[in-house]
Write a protein that holds these residues in place. Sequence first.
Motif, PDB file in Angstrom:
ATOM      1  N   ASP A 220      25.887   6.230  62.120  1.00 31.99           N
ATOM      2  CA  ASP A 220      27.072   6.187  62.977  1.00 31.99           C
ATOM      3  C   ASP A 220      28.313   6.436  62.116  1.00 31.99           C
ATOM      4  O   ASP A 220      28.694   5.596  61.292  1.00 31.99           O
ATOM      5  N   ALA A 221      28.958   7.574  62.322  1.00 30.08           N
ATOM      6  CA  ALA A 221      30.113   7.946  61.495  1.00 30.08           C
ATOM      7  C   ALA A 221      31.254   6.949  61.637  1.00 30.08           C
ATOM      8  O   ALA A 221      31.964   6.660  60.660  1.00 30.08           O
ATOM      9  N   ALA A 222      31.452   6.406  62.836  1.00 27.02           N
ATOM     10  CA  ALA A 222      32.548   5.460  63.047  1.00 27.02           C
ATOM     11  C   ALA A 222      32.319   4.165  62.269  1.00 27.02           C
ATOM     12  O   ALA A 222      33.265   3.580  61.723  1.00 27.02           O
ATOM     13  N   VAL A 223      31.073   3.718  62.211  1.00 31.66           N
ATOM     14  CA  VAL A 223      30.761   2.505  61.458  1.00 31.66           C
ATOM     15  C   VAL A 223      30.938   2.760  59.963  1.00 31.66           C
ATOM     16  O   VAL A 223      31.509   1.936  59.236  1.00 31.66           O
ATOM     17  N   ASN A 224      30.468   3.906  59.489  1.00 36.78           N
ATOM     18  CA  ASN A 224      30.673   4.252  58.080  1.00 36.78           C
ATOM     19  C   ASN A 224      32.155   4.261  57.734  1.00 36.78           C
ATOM     20  O   ASN A 224      32.569   3.744  56.686  1.00 36.78           O
ATOM     21  N   GLU A 225      32.966   4.829  58.616  1.00 37.84           N
ATOM     22  CA  GLU A 225      34.403   4.918  58.364  1.00 37.84           C
ATOM     23  C   GLU A 225      35.040   3.528  58.327  1.00 37.84           C
ATOM     24  O   GLU A 225      35.935   3.264  57.517  1.00 37.84           O
ATOM     25  N   HIS A 226      34.564   2.629  59.184  1.00 40.59           N
ATOM     26  CA  HIS A 226      35.084   1.259  59.201  1.00 40.59           C
ATOM     27  C   HIS A 226      34.823   0.577  57.860  1.00 40.59           C
ATOM     28  O   HIS A 226      35.727  -0.053  57.286  1.00 40.59           O
ATOM     29  N   PHE A 227      33.607   0.702  57.362  1.00 41.43           N
ATOM     30  CA  PHE A 227      33.274   0.071  56.085  1.00 41.43           C
ATOM     31  C   PHE A 227      34.039   0.718  54.932  1.00 41.43           C
ATOM     32  O   PHE A 227      34.500   0.025  54.017  1.00 41.43           O
ATOM     33  N   GLU A 228      34.179   2.030  54.970  1.00 40.78           N
ATOM     34  CA  GLU A 228      34.901   2.716  53.899  1.00 40.78           C
ATOM     35  C   GLU A 228      36.379   2.334  53.893  1.00 40.78           C
ATOM     36  O   GLU A 228      36.992   2.190  52.835  1.00 40.78           O
ATOM     37  N   ARG A 229      36.957   2.171  55.074  1.00 41.91           N
ATOM     38  CA  ARG A 229      38.380   1.864  55.168  1.00 41.91           C
ATOM     39  C   ARG A 229      38.685   0.422  54.777  1.00 41.91           C
ATOM     40  O   ARG A 229      39.726   0.134  54.179  1.00 41.91           O
ATOM     41  N   HIS A 230      37.758  -0.481  55.087  1.00 38.79           N
ATOM     42  CA  HIS A 230      38.093  -1.900  54.963  1.00 38.79           C
ATOM     43  C   HIS A 230      37.430  -2.616  53.788  1.00 38.79           C
ATOM     44  O   HIS A 230      37.728  -3.794  53.560  1.00 38.79           O
ATOM     45  N   THR A 231      36.533  -1.964  53.059  1.00 39.36           N
ATOM     46  CA  THR A 231      35.859  -2.670  51.968  1.00 39.36           C
ATOM     47  C   THR A 231      35.905  -1.885  50.669  1.00 39.36           C
ATOM     48  O   THR A 231      35.932  -0.654  50.661  1.00 39.36           O
ATOM     49  N   VAL A 232      35.900  -2.636  49.590  1.00 38.65           N
ATOM     50  CA  VAL A 232      35.659  -2.106  48.248  1.00 38.65           C
ATOM     51  C   VAL A 232      34.495  -2.918  47.696  1.00 38.65           C
ATOM     52  O   VAL A 232      34.133  -3.967  48.253  1.00 38.65           O
ATOM     53  N   PRO A 233      33.853  -2.457  46.605  1.00 43.81           N
ATOM     54  CA  PRO A 233      32.734  -3.235  46.057  1.00 43.81           C
ATOM     55  C   PRO A 233      33.118  -4.698  45.834  1.00 43.81           C
ATOM     56  O   PRO A 233      34.174  -5.009  45.294  1.00 43.81           O
ATOM     57  N   GLY A 234      32.258  -5.577  46.281  1.00 40.03           N
ATOM     58  CA  GLY A 234      32.524  -7.009  46.205  1.00 40.03           C
ATOM     59  C   GLY A 234      32.963  -7.604  47.525  1.00 40.03           C
ATOM     60  O   GLY A 234      32.861  -8.818  47.724  1.00 40.03           O
TER      61      GLY A 234
END
Length: 295
Positions: A220-234
């Motif tokens: 799901d591209a939208a879910v991937n984008e959510h994680f990429e936008r809101h998280t960094v390692p850790g």
Amino acid sequence: MSVPPSAASPGAPAGLAPAGAPAGHAVVRFSGDCELSPSEDRWLQEGLAAALPDLRMAELFAARPELFREADHLIVGVDRASGQPVSALGASWTATAAGERFLHIGVQFVDARVRRGPVFSTSWLALLEDVVAAGGFPLLSALRTYNPVAYCAMRAYGRLPGAVMYPEVGPVDQDPDVTRLAGEIAATLAPGAPFDPASGRIAGIGVPRGLYRGRPRCDDAAVNEHFERHTVPGDRILCVVHIRETATVDAIVDNFVRRTTRSAPGAATPADPAAPPLSPADHGGPITRPRLREL
């Protein structure tokens, strides 16, 4: 009471087929009076480190050596041919400061080679059986993850009629009650850590920080984008499902049963037909619906 080691793989639970046995998986329970022994713990850690090269599992176990022992309910998927673990699913009951009881899914690892097979669904059925027997069906459940695939797995039943998912990704209004519950759960699982209720992000709680060798992705591209936008390692995204209707409980269990029976191969053959059956359910064997507490 521990299960004695198997000759098929040092430290493995007894009753698993030795090398060369027919293909299939067993689902082994470590709950209640069947605790994980030290040899089984080593077998599980070493096996999952080999099965999950995309994760720094050795560093995880060095930082959290009691990870698998901390779970009240632990379900391990085992490859019958090799006697090696391919998955682990662990959960514990806990409660917020306000007294809201919820199931914390603290362990969820699956070998990439079997992620689309029946081992995941069968493990969840076994976990639900144990959880229901100990404290009723989990109407409120939560996990913290850096992996969009784990989010999608929860969303699969968090969007059923009568259930509410947090956080919602995309143009969907977030339910204010489950958002409030998410804040209480975040404070319980990660006291003092920065929490963003809009995205579900809990900052800097991952141990080790670099557990993932690369950023995992889902379909799901939208879910991937959510994680990429809101998280960094850790960082981790807190995922919460709140079930509000009895019919939804039945739908969730039926979904796991359907996925298991649809994708399961032929029944696996025990190592010794004369030996007593494993306490776990075998893939391809009969599926037992958990006994559900009335809501």
